[in-house]
Enzyme design. Structure first.
Site, mmCIF file in Angstrom:
data_model
loop_
_atom_site.group_PDB
_atom_site.id
_atom_site.type_symbol
_atom_site.label_atom_id
_atom_site.label_comp_id
_atom_site.label_asym_id
_atom_site.label_seq_id
_atom_site.Cartn_x
_atom_site.Cartn_y
_atom_site.Cartn_z
ATOM 1 N N SER A 140 0.686 -1.200 0.075
ATOM 2 C CA SER A 140 -0.048 -0.043 0.039
ATOM 3 C C SER A 140 0.864 1.273 0.061
ATOM 4 O O SER A 140 1.872 1.153 0.717
ATOM 5 C CB SER A 140 -1.020 -0.117 1.265
ATOM 6 O OG SER A 140 -1.697 1.327 1.165
ATOM 7 N N LYS A 153 -4.506 -6.884 3.214
ATOM 8 C CA LYS A 153 -4.540 -5.898 2.213
ATOM 9 C C LYS A 153 -6.050 -5.586 1.817
ATOM 10 O O LYS A 153 -6.386 -4.583 1.626
ATOM 11 C CB LYS A 153 -3.448 -6.189 1.010
ATOM 12 C CG LYS A 153 -3.673 -5.090 -0.058
ATOM 13 C CD LYS A 153 -3.122 -3.640 0.737
ATOM 14 C CE LYS A 153 -2.953 -2.509 -0.331
ATOM 15 N NZ LYS A 153 -3.609 -2.327 -1.647
ATOM 16 N N HIS A 177 -7.252 -3.758 4.446
ATOM 17 C CA HIS A 177 -7.078 -2.341 4.513
ATOM 18 C C HIS A 177 -7.702 -1.401 3.621
ATOM 19 O O HIS A 177 -8.208 -0.352 3.734
ATOM 20 C CB HIS A 177 -5.510 -2.440 4.090
ATOM 21 C CG HIS A 177 -4.635 -1.098 3.808
ATOM 22 N ND1 HIS A 177 -5.218 -0.690 2.405
ATOM 23 C CD2 HIS A 177 -4.126 -0.239 4.375
ATOM 24 C CE1 HIS A 177 -4.644 0.661 2.409
ATOM 25 N NE2 HIS A 177 -3.813 0.835 3.456
ATOM 26 N N ASN A 178 -8.029 -2.125 2.241
ATOM 27 C CA ASN A 178 -8.848 -1.453 1.174
ATOM 28 C C ASN A 178 -10.099 -1.143 1.433
ATOM 29 O O ASN A 178 -10.542 -0.279 1.387
ATOM 30 C CB ASN A 178 -8.742 -2.310 0.154
ATOM 31 C CG ASN A 178 -7.355 -1.929 -0.806
ATOM 32 O OD1 ASN A 178 -6.261 -1.696 0.066
ATOM 33 N ND2 ASN A 178 -7.204 -2.172 -1.983
ATOM 34 N N GLU A 228 -9.878 1.768 3.973
ATOM 35 C CA GLU A 228 -9.902 2.673 2.807
ATOM 36 C C GLU A 228 -11.171 3.322 2.375
ATOM 37 O O GLU A 228 -11.236 4.385 2.284
ATOM 38 C CB GLU A 228 -8.706 2.349 1.838
ATOM 39 C CG GLU A 228 -8.574 3.355 1.001
ATOM 40 C CD GLU A 228 -7.437 2.779 -0.412
ATOM 41 O OE1 GLU A 228 -6.607 2.300 0.007
ATOM 42 O OE2 GLU A 228 -8.027 2.811 -1.520
#
Ligand code: 6PG
Length: 468
Positions: free
Chosen positions: A130, A184, A187-188, A191
């Site tokens: 990222s 990840k 994480h997104n 986000e």
């Protein structure tokens, strides 16, 4: 580089790939890139000022010039291109070579590829990266999934190129198998959630407080001095100052409101449903991106249902900051709760404190709040849910009056605040010792004989609800 061989190879010299390989070279490692596009190969060679990075369009030259065990990362679009790269490389690899998928691959694909490669004697890491193009060049945050021995083959390079916070690298082997790409994905999702919440705050400041773009920049700059300090708030303040090249005024007013997505946000929501974890704040951010694309329908509906012109009772900028901070906390809490579940469901063995630690720098969701999240999950007495942490619960209690005010004003004014509402509704349901879903159990048993449990005695019950 020993005997002219390169320490590291990278396939796919798009912006991310080129920047990553330059970053590797900056840190003293020799590296060679491979891409079929001669223009991209030339661009890398021209920009490599250290003399340690080069590139080629010749696959055999690329493979033969790598030190063994070869360490080859690829940064190509997720899906079939990743399978194609692996298939293409396989005949030329030796036992013990390492392949690293640094793209946003779907974690189930990574799981499948790992199983296949393990049987062929090739090491494989799924690496979530990222930080966008700038992060790749100057220091990304990276989440690796796979065996510890496999991570150790590349660990020193990853640690050197990663962002550092208090001298600690923002990279770690987060867990087994596809854990890197899973983390990840979460994480997104976070986000997406944070971006939606910031967009709602913009709407509230514009239509609720009547702010101009200049005031908006000041508002977010102010937020960035306080508890909301984060990369996304920082760039938001910056965005409002950008003048348009083509017309007078600021660029933001000329950008279409149809938001696009590449799919990782959708994956987290789908998986949350599969493993039975509620993440409504994140789900709503995915839905809002989809709803934004229905521009013509929205235009038609705006005529059918005009918003009331009545002046809503106002809230202050401080209320808005509190509502946004509350929703940030709840969004992170939902993502962390999903990680906890996935850790046992997929035997990832995740350390949530470590994940919060490597998200503090380099990645898109980096935020001051992550230091508190790290501390919360470092506490052995509470690894169940972020909302049980003493520091966080004190914060939440103090924020609630403002959150309630902002959301009720928004609803009265017809301003869509789906992320904030989803955060508050999640919180209110989460803190309800008794929910009204006993009624749902009764309905299920009524029409389908699905049975129910009682509060006062163990067992499973069925009732004949209708007289005959
Ligand atoms: C990052 C980002 C990045 C992602 C973009 C676009 O951590 O650097 O998450 O990996 O690809 O943000 O995502 P969407 O197109 O789905 O918005």
């Amino acid at each position: 580089m020993s005997q002219g061989k390169y320490d590291f190879g990278l396939i796919g010299l798009g912006v991310m790939g080129k920047n990553f390989i330059l970053n590797v070279a900056d840190h003293g490692f020799s590296a060679i890139g491979y891409d079929l596009d001669q223009g991209k190969v030339d661009a890398l060679k021209n920009e490599s000022t250290t003399g340690r990075a080069t590139a080629t369009t010749d696959k055999l030259e690329f493979i033969r010039s790598l030190e063994t065990p070869r360490k080859i990362m690829f940064l190509v679009p997720s899906g079939a291109p990743v399978d194609n790269v692996i298939e293409d490389l396989m005949p030329f690899l030796d036992n013990g070579d390492l392949l690293i998928d640094g793209g946003n691959s779907y974690f189930m694909d990574t799981e499948r590829r790992m199983t296949k490669l393990r049987n062929s004697g090739i090491n494989f890491l799924g690496l979530g990266i990222s930080g966008g193009a700038k992060g790749a060049r100057k220091g990304p945050s990276m989440m690796a999934g796979g065996d510890q021995e496999t991570y150790d083959i590349i660990g020193s390079i990853l640690e050197a190129v990663s962002e550092k916070v208090n001298s600690e690298p923002c990279v770690a082997r987060v867990g087994n198998n596809s854990a890197g790409h899973y983390v990840k994905m979460v994480h997104n999702g976070i986000e997406y959630g944070l971006m939606q919440l910031i967009a709602e705050t913009y709407d509230l400041a514009q239509y609720g407080l009547g702010y101009s773009n200049e005031q908006m920049a000041e508002l977010f700059e102010g937020f960035n001095q306080g508890k909301l300090k984060s990369y996304l708030i920082e760039i938001t303040a910056d965005i409002f100052t950008k003048k348009d090249d083509l017309t007078p005024g600021e660029l933001i007013d000329h950008i279409s409101d149809r938001a696009k997505q590449k799919g990782t946000g959708k994956w987290i929501s789908q998986n949350a449903m599969d493993i039975g974890i509620p993440i409504p704040a994140i789900d709503s951010s995915v839905s809002m991106r989809v709803l934004s694309s229905f521009k013509e329908e929205r235009e038609k509906a705006a005529l059918v249902y005009p918003k009331s012109q009545s002046d809503p009772s106002r809230f202050s900028a401080a209320d808005l900051e509190a509502a946004l901070y509350f929703s940030f906390i709840v969004t992170f809490a939902q993502g962390m709760r999903q990680l906890l579940e996935a850790s046992s469901k997929y035997q990832y063995d995740l350390d949530l404190a470590e994940i919060a630690k490597i998200w503090r720098g380099g990645c898109i969701i980096r935020a001051e709040l992550l230091e508190h999240i790290r501390k919360a999950f470092d506490n052995v007495d509470n690894r169940e849910h972020l909302l049980f942490d003493a520091y966080i619960s004190d914060e939440i209690k103090g924020l609630l009056p403002s959150v309630n005010k902002v959301i009720s004003v928004a609803h009265n004014a017809g301003i869509a605040v789906s992320g904030m509402s989803a955060s508050l509704n999640y919180f209110n349901a989460f803190r309800s010792e008794r929910l009204p879903l006993n009624l749902i159990q009764a309905q299920r048993d009524y029409f389908g004989g699905h049975t129910y449990e009682r509060l006062d005695r163990p067992g499973v019950f069925h009732t004949e609800w209708e007289e005959d």
